[in-house]
Design a protein around this motif. Sequence first.
Motif, short mmCIF file in Angstrom:
data_model
loop_
_atom_site.label_atom_id
_atom_site.label_comp_id
_atom_site.label_asym_id
_atom_site.label_seq_id
_atom_site.Cartn_x
_atom_site.Cartn_y
_atom_site.Cartn_z
N VAL A 71 -19.44 22.82 35.23
CA VAL A 71 -19.78 23.39 36.43
C VAL A 71 -18.71 24.23 37.09
O VAL A 71 -17.46 23.92 36.89
N GLU A 72 -19.16 25.40 37.52
CA GLU A 72 -18.01 26.39 38.04
C GLU A 72 -18.26 26.42 39.64
O GLU A 72 -19.37 26.84 40.13
N ARG A 73 -17.19 26.18 40.32
CA ARG A 73 -17.27 26.38 41.73
C ARG A 73 -16.95 27.94 41.98
O ARG A 73 -16.12 28.57 41.52
N LEU A 74 -18.10 28.54 42.96
CA LEU A 74 -17.81 29.92 43.24
C LEU A 74 -17.32 30.11 44.82
O LEU A 74 -18.08 29.63 45.65
N GLU A 119 -18.89 24.53 52.91
CA GLU A 119 -19.29 25.82 53.45
C GLU A 119 -18.50 26.85 53.02
O GLU A 119 -17.44 26.83 52.51
N GLY A 120 -19.33 28.05 52.39
CA GLY A 120 -18.99 29.25 52.04
C GLY A 120 -18.61 29.22 50.48
O GLY A 120 -18.05 29.96 49.58
N PHE A 121 -19.03 28.04 49.84
CA PHE A 121 -18.96 27.86 48.03
C PHE A 121 -20.33 27.56 47.79
O PHE A 121 -21.13 26.94 48.19
N HIS A 122 -20.54 27.91 46.57
CA HIS A 122 -21.72 27.54 45.52
C HIS A 122 -21.21 27.10 44.27
O HIS A 122 -19.88 27.24 44.17
N ALA A 123 -22.17 26.62 43.36
CA ALA A 123 -21.72 26.16 42.22
C ALA A 123 -22.69 26.78 41.14
O ALA A 123 -23.89 26.64 41.41
N ARG A 124 -21.93 27.07 39.95
CA ARG A 124 -22.54 27.60 38.71
C ARG A 124 -22.79 26.46 37.57
O ARG A 124 -22.02 25.60 37.61
N ASN A 125 -23.97 26.59 36.81
CA ASN A 125 -24.07 25.72 35.66
C ASN A 125 -24.18 24.32 36.02
O ASN A 125 -23.87 23.36 35.49
N VAL A 126 -24.93 24.15 37.25
CA VAL A 126 -25.45 22.75 37.75
C VAL A 126 -26.58 22.54 37.02
O VAL A 126 -27.75 23.00 37.13
N VAL A 127 -26.60 21.43 36.09
CA VAL A 127 -27.51 21.03 35.13
C VAL A 127 -28.42 19.65 35.56
O VAL A 127 -27.67 18.82 35.82
N ALA A 128 -29.86 20.02 35.74
CA ALA A 128 -30.54 18.96 35.85
C ALA A 128 -30.56 17.77 34.96
O ALA A 128 -30.68 18.14 33.48
N GLY A 129 -30.32 16.60 35.29
CA GLY A 129 -30.12 15.44 34.19
C GLY A 129 -28.64 15.31 33.79
O GLY A 129 -28.23 14.12 33.23
#
Length: 567
Positions: free
Chosen positions: A256-259, A366-376
């Motif tokens: 997971v990468e914090r954006l 607030e102000g941040f999203h995450a990439r590579n969040v995988v179901a399961g």
Amino acid sequence: MAAQVQRMSRLMVKTLRDDPADAETLSHKLLVRAGYVRRNAAGIWSWLPLGKAVLDNITRVVREEMDAAGAQEVSLPALLPKEPYEASGRWDEYGAELFRLKDRKGADYLLGPTHEEIFTLLVKDQCSSYKDLPVVLYQIQTKYRDEARPRSGILRSREFLMKDSYSFDTTDEGLAESYALHREAYIKIFQRLGLDHRIVSAVSGAMGGSASEEFLAPAAAGEDTFVHCTSCDYAANTEAVTFTVPAAETVEHPAVERLDTPDTPTIETLAAHLGVPASATLKNLLVKVDGEIVAVGVPGDREVDLGKLAEHLAPAEVELVTADDFTGRPDLVRGYVGPQGLDKVRYLADPRIAAGTAWITGANEEGFHARNVVAGRDFEVDEYLDVVVVEEGDPCPKCGHGLKLDRAIEIGHIFQLGRKYADAFQLDVLGRNGKPERVTMGSYGIGVSRAVAALAEQTADEQGLCWPAEIAPADVHVVAAGKAAQTEFALEAAEQLAAAGLRVLVDERPGVSPGVKFTDAELIGVPKILVAGRRVAEGVVELKDRRTGEREELPLAEAIARVVASR
């Protein structure tokens, strides 16, 4: 036997040249302009003589086919006590749509929306043995629903005429036979009425039960959306479309990468900021289910179908969260919610959020999203539900080809209810083995008054209504072109037509111009128009087919024979 001649000079009909200001649909405009119905209040309508004739003709067709199928007609009250609906749970489930009232003693009553409970109690009272079953009972009766936004004339009203029938069997196989019997009867009814219709898979809603199909009349004014496959016979209401949960993906995804994504609380702003398609993002909609906050995950380029969600979670009440619901909940960051870390929130997801799929979603900060969040891997789905709004081109659940969307009017609905109501009222009969057997039920409805509007929508043209012969208010509309000799000839022609067994509407109004009479004849929409015009001295009339517009000058006797043959 001679049929009746109805004179326009004596008929209570007032046609209008202009559309009603509040009319949106074609049927609403034309039924009012042609003098078929008049509005009393929002969702409440009076049927004038022409409209009542059409309504009665539809009722007759429905009654004939139900009788032919072996059903027995009864008449139950519309004013009903609260207790049976409380026992079934529908006193509360129906919510604000149910008309509730109290008598002078303070006892609670309702105006019946459907009669499952009352028919169940009737059979419980009258049938005690398996020998009394199967039985199919029906009624054609006024129903009541307190529509939030009654509109489109008689298409969505608060008081309406409906045929509701109910089957009672001792076995599931018997129920399937009763269901098939109604299905075939409905096909015959709608064919006789001249209604173009589709049979589609549906959900049962407040009715309960399992198997369910709708009969839909395709029309631009329809409030139902249905899908059909361009490559196979699949068709369904959009709320009944299913999407199979795909197999888990086995691709390895990075951690997971914090954006850093300031000012991106919506899917649109997030996708634009990152330069990715919305389909790469995960949308998390927060709703309240009986007051508890629940998250619903769907792909970012899709919308949640709240109707489907409510059907899945019924009888629980579903509503959207408000700004106040975020107060005191630091785990819920408005505009930046992600499923990872939502330990205190139940997480539901569309099947497209399959195990192994990776998403860009909120980082719960607030102000941040995450990439590579995988179901399961990074979050678990508590339950998969089909909750996205169906779109054109979605894969057909049966063959995989693209689906097509169309609008339609619901004109009938059939349900295999099973034992929901029999359980609520302990409806048992003595079986062959001498032991009690729980009865199983079906419920089957046709919107009789709604069918009038559906036919108007499907058959009208620029000039006005254009009824199929089976349900038109008359077989032939005789128009006297103006002069005394023509009026006398028109009246004589009307009598001869009636003597031939035809239902006749004759326009012999004095002081009304031929142009107005012709316009009214087109607007009223009787299948054949016979004009007593310039050649009456020769015994020749003009016969016009309202649907095709074809005209032909014929001797009166031949014109009468043509109309008789066309019935």
